[in-house]
Design a protein around this motif. Structure first.
Motif, short mmCIF file in Angstrom:
data_model
loop_
_atom_site.label_atom_id
_atom_site.label_comp_id
_atom_site.label_asym_id
_atom_site.label_seq_id
_atom_site.Cartn_x
_atom_site.Cartn_y
_atom_site.Cartn_z
N VAL A 4 1.10 -1.59 0.33
CA VAL A 4 0.08 -0.27 -0.30
C VAL A 4 0.89 1.33 0.09
CG1 VAL A 4 -1.89 1.46 1.21
CG2 VAL A 4 -2.05 -0.96 1.13
N ARG A 5 0.49 2.25 -0.95
CA ARG A 5 1.37 3.14 -1.05
C ARG A 5 0.69 4.91 -0.16
NH1 ARG A 5 3.13 2.35 -7.27
NH2 ARG A 5 5.32 0.70 -7.03
N SER A 6 1.65 5.45 -0.10
CA SER A 6 1.36 6.50 0.61
C SER A 6 1.36 7.56 -0.91
CB SER A 6 2.02 7.21 1.34
OG SER A 6 3.71 7.64 1.34
N VAL A 7 1.06 8.98 -0.66
CA VAL A 7 0.05 9.98 -1.26
C VAL A 7 1.88 10.53 -2.30
CG1 VAL A 7 -2.16 10.54 -0.81
CG2 VAL A 7 0.23 11.34 0.22
N ALA A 8 2.95 10.34 -1.17
CA ALA A 8 3.68 10.48 -1.46
C ALA A 8 4.65 9.80 -3.09
CB ALA A 8 5.02 10.20 -0.88
N ALA A 9 3.52 8.71 -3.32
CA ALA A 9 4.51 7.66 -4.48
C ALA A 9 3.85 8.49 -6.12
CB ALA A 9 3.78 6.45 -4.45
N LEU A 10 2.94 9.76 -5.44
CA LEU A 10 1.79 10.15 -6.54
C LEU A 10 3.41 10.61 -7.61
CD1 LEU A 10 -1.48 10.80 -5.16
CD2 LEU A 10 -0.91 9.04 -6.63
N ALA A 12 5.84 10.87 -7.74
CA ALA A 12 6.04 10.08 -8.96
C ALA A 12 5.66 10.17 -9.47
CB ALA A 12 6.76 8.70 -8.02
N GLY A 13 5.14 9.23 -10.26
CA GLY A 13 3.91 8.76 -11.00
C GLY A 13 3.16 7.13 -10.81
N ALA A 14 3.52 7.04 -9.47
CA ALA A 14 3.58 5.54 -9.18
C ALA A 14 1.93 4.64 -9.53
CB ALA A 14 3.71 5.45 -7.73
N PHE A 15 1.61 5.44 -10.03
CA PHE A 15 0.12 4.93 -10.86
C PHE A 15 -0.62 5.44 -11.58
CE2 PHE A 15 -0.37 4.70 -5.91
CZ PHE A 15 -0.17 4.29 -5.97
N ALA A 16 0.42 5.84 -12.41
CA ALA A 16 0.52 6.03 -14.17
C ALA A 16 0.46 4.95 -14.84
CB ALA A 16 1.53 6.71 -14.91
N GLY A 17 -0.56 4.95 -15.90
CA GLY A 17 -0.97 3.46 -16.43
C GLY A 17 -1.40 2.19 -15.53
N GLN A 18 -1.18 2.18 -14.42
CA GLN A 18 -2.14 1.17 -14.04
C GLN A 18 -3.58 0.98 -13.85
OE1 GLN A 18 -0.28 0.02 -10.63
NE2 GLN A 18 -1.54 -1.75 -10.89
N HIS A 19 -4.19 -0.30 -14.55
CA HIS A 19 -4.92 -0.43 -14.81
C HIS A 19 -6.22 0.19 -13.90
CE1 HIS A 19 -4.12 -1.54 -18.95
NE2 HIS A 19 -2.94 -1.67 -18.47
N ASP A 126 -3.46 9.99 -14.98
CA ASP A 126 -3.17 10.63 -16.13
C ASP A 126 -2.88 12.02 -15.53
OD1 ASP A 126 -2.16 11.47 -18.33
OD2 ASP A 126 -3.87 12.85 -19.01
N PRO A 127 -1.18 11.44 -14.45
CA PRO A 127 -0.71 12.22 -13.42
C PRO A 127 -0.72 13.99 -13.87
CG PRO A 127 1.18 10.66 -13.43
CD PRO A 127 -0.96 10.01 -14.13
N ALA A 128 -0.97 15.54 -13.78
CA ALA A 128 -0.23 16.41 -14.10
C ALA A 128 1.49 16.13 -14.24
CB ALA A 128 -0.63 17.72 -13.52
N PRO A 129 1.85 17.06 -14.96
CA PRO A 129 3.31 16.68 -15.59
C PRO A 129 3.80 17.78 -14.06
CG PRO A 129 2.32 18.17 -16.98
CD PRO A 129 1.31 17.41 -16.74
N THR A 130 4.62 17.81 -13.71
CA THR A 130 5.69 18.09 -12.39
C THR A 130 6.50 19.37 -13.09
OG1 THR A 130 7.07 17.22 -12.64
CG2 THR A 130 6.12 16.41 -10.83
N THR A 131 6.11 20.69 -12.34
CA THR A 131 7.39 21.87 -12.72
C THR A 131 8.59 21.64 -12.69
OG1 THR A 131 6.07 22.91 -10.84
CG2 THR A 131 4.65 23.15 -12.41
N GLY A 132 9.09 22.50 -12.80
CA GLY A 132 10.37 22.34 -12.91
C GLY A 132 11.23 23.24 -14.10
N ALA A 133 12.14 22.52 -13.37
CA ALA A 133 13.17 23.00 -14.78
C ALA A 133 13.54 22.13 -15.84
CB ALA A 133 14.92 22.81 -14.59
N VAL A 134 13.69 22.69 -17.25
CA VAL A 134 13.95 21.76 -18.37
C VAL A 134 14.59 21.85 -18.51
CG1 VAL A 134 12.85 21.49 -20.85
CG2 VAL A 134 11.31 22.21 -18.81
#
Length: 134
Positions: A4-10, A12-19, A126-134
């Motif tokens: 069971v993951r905590s919200v910190a995993a969000l 990192a996109g831990a659930f992206a693509g998870q069905h 489908d998490p929103a992209p994180t902001t930061g330096a490109v």
């Protein structure tokens, strides 16, 4: 072994693509919620193909957003980011296991879900992209 993951995993996109994702909305002060955590851990180990997320509605209020949790613990089951169940669940492992299996195999949602829950499900897959330096 899944867990069971905590919200910190969000972040990192831990659930992206998870069905399929099972989300527990809980509160640290809730004794039933504390009993629910080990149940979810065991179910997570038994269902490695599913993602499991723990959201503390107070500590993780920014993630929970406007989702109204009327009773604790509340369980959200998502199939392809769409809610198929949203409601209260007691920490009874066999019952929760059947609920998960039923919700994911049902051709229609087992319960209606408010718009905020639909938005939360979309965020997970489908998490929103994180902001930061490109």
């Amino acid at each position: 072994m899944s867990s069971v993951r905590s919200v910190a995993a969000l972040e990192a996109g831990a659930f992206a693509g998870q069905h399929h994702v099972v989300v527990a909305f809980c509160a640290d002060w809730c004794g039933t919620c504390r009993d629910f955590r080990p149940v979810l851990e065991r179910l997570s180990a038994a269902h490695e193909q599913l993602g499991f997320l723990w959201v503390d509605i107070e500590d993780d209020a920014a993630v929970a957003g406007d989702i109204e949790v009327e009773s604790f613990p509340s369980l959200l089951i998502l199939r392809e980011g769409r809610p198929v169940y949203f409601g209260t669940s007691l920490p009874l492992e066999e019952v929760v296991d059947r609920l998960i299996r039923s919700a994911l195999s049902s051709p229609v949602p087992l319960s209606p879900a408010p718009e905020e829950v639909w938005s939360f499900g979309a965020l997970l897959v489908d998490p929103a992209p994180t902001t930061g330096a490109v």
